[in-house]
Design a protein around this motif. Structure first.
Motif, short mmCIF file in Angstrom:
data_model
loop_
_atom_site.label_atom_id
_atom_site.label_comp_id
_atom_site.label_asym_id
_atom_site.label_seq_id
_atom_site.Cartn_x
_atom_site.Cartn_y
_atom_site.Cartn_z
N GLU A 1 -8.03 8.80 -66.96
CA GLU A 1 -9.09 9.69 -66.49
C GLU A 1 -10.07 8.95 -65.58
N GLU A 2 -10.39 7.72 -65.93
CA GLU A 2 -11.31 6.93 -65.12
C GLU A 2 -10.70 6.61 -63.76
N ARG A 3 -9.42 6.24 -63.75
CA ARG A 3 -8.76 5.98 -62.47
C ARG A 3 -8.67 7.25 -61.64
N TRP A 4 -8.44 8.39 -62.28
CA TRP A 4 -8.34 9.66 -61.56
C TRP A 4 -9.68 10.03 -60.91
N ARG A 5 -10.77 9.82 -61.63
CA ARG A 5 -12.09 10.10 -61.05
C ARG A 5 -12.36 9.19 -59.86
N MET A 6 -11.94 7.94 -59.98
CA MET A 6 -12.11 6.99 -58.89
C MET A 6 -11.32 7.46 -57.66
N GLY A 7 -10.08 7.90 -57.89
CA GLY A 7 -9.27 8.39 -56.79
C GLY A 7 -9.85 9.63 -56.14
N LEU A 8 -10.38 10.54 -56.94
CA LEU A 8 -10.96 11.77 -56.40
C LEU A 8 -12.19 11.48 -55.54
N ARG A 9 -12.94 10.44 -55.89
CA ARG A 9 -14.08 10.06 -55.05
C ARG A 9 -13.60 9.61 -53.67
N GLY A 10 -12.48 8.88 -53.64
CA GLY A 10 -11.92 8.48 -52.36
C GLY A 10 -11.45 9.67 -51.56
N ARG A 11 -10.82 10.62 -52.23
CA ARG A 11 -10.35 11.84 -51.55
C ARG A 11 -11.52 12.58 -50.91
N LYS A 12 -12.60 12.76 -51.66
CA LYS A 12 -13.75 13.47 -51.11
C LYS A 12 -14.36 12.71 -49.93
N TYR A 13 -14.36 11.38 -50.03
CA TYR A 13 -14.96 10.57 -48.96
C TYR A 13 -14.21 10.78 -47.64
N VAL A 14 -12.88 10.74 -47.68
CA VAL A 14 -12.15 10.91 -46.42
C VAL A 14 -12.21 12.35 -45.92
N GLU A 15 -12.27 13.30 -46.82
CA GLU A 15 -12.42 14.69 -46.38
C GLU A 15 -13.75 14.89 -45.66
N ASP A 16 -14.78 14.21 -46.14
CA ASP A 16 -16.11 14.37 -45.54
C ASP A 16 -16.30 13.53 -44.28
N ASN A 17 -15.68 12.35 -44.23
CA ASN A 17 -15.99 11.40 -43.15
C ASN A 17 -14.83 11.06 -42.23
N HIS A 18 -13.60 11.33 -42.62
CA HIS A 18 -12.45 10.91 -41.84
C HIS A 18 -11.43 12.03 -41.67
N ASN A 19 -11.93 13.24 -41.51
CA ASN A 19 -11.07 14.39 -41.26
C ASN A 19 -10.87 14.52 -39.75
N LEU A 20 -9.68 14.19 -39.27
CA LEU A 20 -9.43 14.21 -37.83
C LEU A 20 -9.58 15.60 -37.23
N ASN A 21 -9.38 16.62 -38.03
CA ASN A 21 -9.56 17.98 -37.53
C ASN A 21 -11.01 18.22 -37.14
N ARG A 22 -11.93 17.58 -37.86
CA ARG A 22 -13.36 17.67 -37.51
C ARG A 22 -13.73 16.65 -36.45
N LEU A 23 -13.15 15.49 -36.53
CA LEU A 23 -13.47 14.44 -35.55
C LEU A 23 -13.02 14.84 -34.14
N SER A 24 -12.09 15.78 -34.04
CA SER A 24 -11.68 16.26 -32.73
C SER A 24 -12.84 16.90 -31.98
N SER A 25 -13.80 17.47 -32.70
CA SER A 25 -14.98 18.04 -32.04
C SER A 25 -15.80 16.95 -31.37
N ARG A 26 -15.88 15.78 -32.01
CA ARG A 26 -16.60 14.66 -31.41
C ARG A 26 -15.88 14.17 -30.16
N LEU A 27 -14.56 14.13 -30.22
CA LEU A 27 -13.79 13.72 -29.06
C LEU A 27 -13.96 14.72 -27.92
N GLU A 28 -13.91 16.01 -28.24
CA GLU A 28 -14.08 17.03 -27.21
C GLU A 28 -15.43 16.90 -26.52
N SER A 29 -16.47 16.61 -27.28
CA SER A 29 -17.80 16.44 -26.69
C SER A 29 -17.84 15.25 -25.74
N VAL A 30 -17.19 14.16 -26.13
CA VAL A 30 -17.14 12.96 -25.28
C VAL A 30 -16.43 13.28 -23.97
#
Length: 403
Positions: free
Chosen positions: A366-395
């Motif tokens: 359970e502890e390892r699973w919670r740790m993994g889920l924190r990583g999942r949320k982090y990339v969804e919030d900060n490293h989602n290429l579908n959202r980062l494409s908006s930054r590229l389009e602006s550039v």
């Protein structure tokens, strides 16, 4: 907007490796832009000719609305002089492209720098068509050759490459960097700080399955999935495996690269029974593969080049799989630590790597699973290429508007 995107090593999801540009281009196409990715038909991971089987010099292919222009380049094995010739041959072919080859003149040319020759050719292409040039800095060349390849800073080849680097920074309308701290280095080499934008690597959220906890196994599986190259320093994984030979661990090294034959031979000499090497898998199959792991290994050599941060595709794939990550990289910019998604240890320290593995195993599932889920949320919030494409389009739009 008609964008020409030059990346020597761009690939499709059916190939093994990072699909950053395919994902970003697909998102731009959905917003009404036309994107042509110009890449080599010779696959960098498998060392095979994949896209032009009939011997033609080039081939145009459309995948999910994204146009790929494959340019035939000479084959090579390992980090030989033939690989250097492959990069030069690719740059020469890019230089020879005409507007009619791609159905019309571009509005913007983006050059990516897995090596400087491709980016330089893209800049010349933009200059010829009198359109803005945008530079994408993936690795810091020639700094990486000095810090990782043991070249002298005064070597004529290094000084020549640095002149190319400085020229690209000066002439780029905007500079995109994948490394969070590279702005300082780029500014020192002549880049305008106001033109530097951070757009890191990340995940293709549209192709990401929902997270699932790992299936219990007899041995705790620690997986590395990625390039087996000089900068990766995978020898430390084998040394950690040797220390854990009599414990319930299994090390899986998935992928290929110039250092793999040496590593396979090293594992045989060490008589390792808890480490296995596996071939690379297509990017589209990576999520299913990563679900099999109990935790992941993110290792790099101990080098000052990483002081500006790292942005490897595999790290964000690991975190998206919702498994803990052992992060063995000496850098002040640590996504795993920021997310609370694993354990950080010094680079090239086999004892620390083995102790981190034991620490993870001692945790509850359970502890390892919670740790993994924190990583999942982090990339969804900060490293989602579908959202980062908006930054590229602006550039790209800003580059076009300021022409």
């Amino acid at each position: 907007m008609n964008l020409w995107l030059v990346n020597h090593y761009a690939i499709l999801p059916q190939q093994a490796g990072g699909t950053r540009h395919y994902t970003l281009a697909r998102e731009l196409v959905e917003r009404g832009h036309q994107v042509t990715i110009i890449a080599s038909s010779f696959d960098h991971t498998t060392r095979m000719e994949l896209h032009i089987p009939d011997g033609a010099p080039s081939r145009l292919e459309v995948v999910d609305g994204v146009r790929f222009l494959w340019l035939r380049t000479p084959p090579y094995e390992g980090n030989s002089t033939r690989r250097l010739w492959n990069t030069v041959a690719f740059a020469r072919k890019v230089l020879s492209l005409r507007a009619q080859d791609l159905g019309g003149r571009p509005d913007v040319v983006l050059g990516s720098s897995p090596h400087l020759f491709a980016a330089w050719a893209a800049e010349r292409l933009a200059r010829r068509h009198r359109v803005p040039f945008v530079l994408e800095v993936r690795d810091l060349w020639p700094r990486s050759l000095v810090d990782l390849g043991n070249f002298s800073e005064g070597h004529p080849f290094i000084r020549w490459l640095e002149n190319i680097e400085r020229g690209l920074y000066r002439r780029a309308r905007h500079i995109i960097t994948l490394l969070p701290g590279a702005g300082e280095h780029i500014a020192q080499k002549g880049g305008d700080p106001d033109r530097i934008v951070w757009i890191p690597n990340g995940i293709d959220a549209d192709r990401l399955p929902p997270p699932e906890p790992p299936t219990p196994k007899d041995a705790f599986e620690l997986m590395y999935a990625g390039t087996h190259g000089l900068a990766n320093g995978l020898q430390v994984i084998l040394e950690a495996a040797e220390r854990l030979q009599n414990r319930p661990f299994r090390f899986r090294l998935v992928g290929d690269g110039p250092d793999k034959p040496r590593l396979v031979e090293m594992a045989a000499r060490m008589n390792l029974t808890n480490a296995v090497f596996e071939p690379p898998v297509p990017k589209s199959q990576i999520p299913d593969l990563l679900r099999e792991a109990g935790a992941f290994l993110m290792v790099l050599r101990d080098s000052p080049v990483f002081r500006w941060g790292v942005s490897p595709n595999k790290l964000f794939d690991y975190m998206a799989a919702a498994r803990p990550v052992i992060f063995s990289v000496n850098t002040p910019l640590n996504p795993v630590e920021a997310a609370g998604a694993g354990v950080t240890v010094p680079a090239e320290d086999a004892d620390a790597l083995a102790e981190a593995a034991i620490r993870l195993l001692s945790m509850s599932p359970e502890e390892r699973w919670r740790m993994g889920l924190r990583g999942r949320k982090y990339v969804e919030d900060n490293h989602n290429l579908n959202r980062l494409s908006s930054r590229l389009e602006s550039v790209l739009k800003d580059a076009l508007d300021s022409r």
